[in-house]
Write an enzyme that holds these catalytic residues in place. Structure first.
Site: not given
Lengths: 166, 166
Positions: A46-48
């Site tokens: 979910t880093s982006m």
């Protein structure tokens, strides 16, 4: 009758030499195109978020950087391990620039950078550091986590594979 | 007709000979890659592994390494020089934290800068489940140096490639 034959021929073609050559050429083109130019990938993590979501499907378009360099705000794929594992991050600074985070805000060369794509709160603090030669500084858009848990930093331009197609 | 028969038998014998040579006399690269297969097998752990197998694997892991092995990791606490016995002990200790563990190596690229030194660039993927029930899935790019000592390829250096430098 002629139409029926044509439909039949379309779905069940005769295995002629011409057909086999055509299939081989299409298969070769697909292998080269999707293997080296337009690489499919699935997003894990979910880093982006919210720009790109976990489970999303996309293609890495390699020719974007054949004749140009990554610019600030470009979303890029970074080769992480081998040829199969890549990171999806955003370029926030280029070589020679000084990067820092103060109370979650990004500063490049002392100036605060507007980041409309960062939608979640961020409280990061990172002392200033200069981006080395032939490197770019990449960060994810989702900074709603402790700074230690987010994979970001400067990456060699050699490791930039391409850009997501959408 | 008889001549063709003898010719076919001759060709078959040559093919079998080549196959036997490839299987029973592997080249340097295959022997180096075999060490990674062994490391993968001995690090991996299944939930029903008994104590005897556990101890045997710990010992086998140590035997894959040189007397002194250098580990270079982004985290300074892990970097350093380790003896074979230390590696066995640490490997055993680390494995005990997992009920299930799988280590796989991909995209091995082997070069021989010197006759008895192999440099391997590869992707390592560690998956498993800790005894506390947490899932583990880590992928890293590694650079390993193996040295040929007493006709065995042993790990001398392992470096975890740092892709993003904060």
């Amino acid at each position: 009758m002629a139409v029926n034959n044509k439909i039949r021929q379309f779905f069940f073609p005769s295995l002629t030499l011409k057909f086999l050559i055509r299939v081989s050429l299409v298969a070769l083109f697909a292998y080269l195109f999707f293997g080296y130019l337009c690489i499919p990938f699935t997003i894990q993590g979910t880093s982006m978020d919210p720009t790109y979501h976990h489970g999303g499907v996309n293609f890495c378009w390699r020719p974007s950087y054949f004749f140009s360099e990554p610019k600030r705000f470009d979303v890029v794929t970074v080769r992480f391990a081998g040829i199969k594992v890549m990171l999806l991050k955003r370029v926030v600074a280029q070589e020679g620039e000084q990067v820092e985070f103060r109370d979650g805000k990004l500063f490049v060369d002392g100036k605060e950078i507007e980041e409309p794509y960062v939608r979640y709160p961020c409280t990061w603090n990172l002392p200033p550091r200069r981006v080395e030669k032939d490197c770019v500084y990449v960060v994810g858009d989702n900074r709603n986590m402790p700074i230690e848990n987010h994979h970001f930093g400067q990456a060699s331009k050699n490791r930039i594979v391409g850009v997501p197609l959408w | 007709m008889v001549k063709i028969k003898y010719l076919l038998i001759g060709v078959l014998i040559v093919i079998l000979g080549i196959l036997a040579a490839v299987i029973f006399f592997p080249n340097k690269e295959k022997r180096v890659k075999k060490q990674f297969n062994l490391l993968s097998e001995w690090v991996s752990r299944s939930p029903d592994e008994n104590t005897f197998t556990l101890l045997q694997k710990m010992k086998n892991i140590g035997n894959l390494f040189d007397e002194h092995c250098e580990l270079k990791a982004p985290s300074q606490s892990l970097s350093g020089s380790y003896t074979r016995e230390e590696i066995s002990a640490y490997a055993g200790s680390a494995r005990s934290y997992f009920s299930q563990l799988d280590l796989k190596f991909y995209d091995l690229h082997v070069v021989f800068p010197e006759n008895e030194v192999a440099k391997v660039n590869l992707t390592a993927r560690l998956t498993g489940k800790s005894t506390a029930g947490e899932q583990v899935d880590e992928t890293r790019e590694l650079e390993c140096v193996l040295r040929k000592i007493e006709n065995k390829w042993l790990f001398g250096e392992i470096e975890i490639v740092e892709v993003l430098k904060k």
